[in-house]
Design an enzyme around this catalytic site. Structure first.
Site, PDB file in Angstrom:
ATOM      1  N   GLU A  13       5.679   7.924  -2.811  1.00  0.00           N
ATOM      2  CA  GLU A  13       4.691   7.530  -1.845  1.00  0.00           C
ATOM      3  C   GLU A  13       4.354   6.060  -2.027  1.00  0.00           C
ATOM      4  OE1 GLU A  13       3.682   9.619   0.550  1.00  0.00           O
ATOM      5  OE2 GLU A  13       5.007  11.090  -0.347  1.00  0.00           O
ATOM      6  N   GLU A  14       3.934   5.451  -0.952  1.00  0.00           N
ATOM      7  CA  GLU A  14       3.500   4.057  -0.988  1.00  0.00           C
ATOM      8  C   GLU A  14       2.094   3.944  -0.432  1.00  0.00           C
ATOM      9  OE1 GLU A  14       6.223   1.398   0.917  1.00  0.00           O
ATOM     10  OE2 GLU A  14       7.951   2.263  -0.084  1.00  0.00           O
TER      11      GLU A  14
END
Length: 92
Positions: free
Chosen positions: A1-2
């Site tokens: 995830e970012e």
């Protein structure tokens, strides 16, 4: 995830120090099984840091931070990379 963290009024050096502290804290943490309290692993994080340049668009700022993030992942993972210092130029 970012995800992104915006730090208004923070200089690049301060943002880089905060990113490094966050990276080191996460790397030193251990994931434990809540039932047995057994250590099951650890988590690392790669971070890209960029500082706003006067007149640049939000899209450009995020693109520079994203390139720095991918430089961190490419160079070694579990590291902080600063836009303009570590990332490679975009390939057209």
């Amino acid at each position: 995830e970012e995800f992104a963290v915006l730090l208004p009024g923070t200089l690049l050096h301060g943002a880089t120090c905060l990113a490094e502290t966050l990276r080191a804290t996460i790397a030193a943490s251990r994931v434990r099984n809540l039932n047995s309290n057994e250590t099951v692993g650890n988590i690392t994080i790669s971070i890209g840091v960029a500082s706003y340049r006067g007149g640049e668009t939000t899209v450009d700022l995020i693109a520079r931070a994203d390139r720095a993030l991918y430089a961190a992942k490419t160079l070694a993972r579990n590291r902080v990379s600063v836009a303009g210092r570590d990332e490679q130029p975009a390939v057209a």
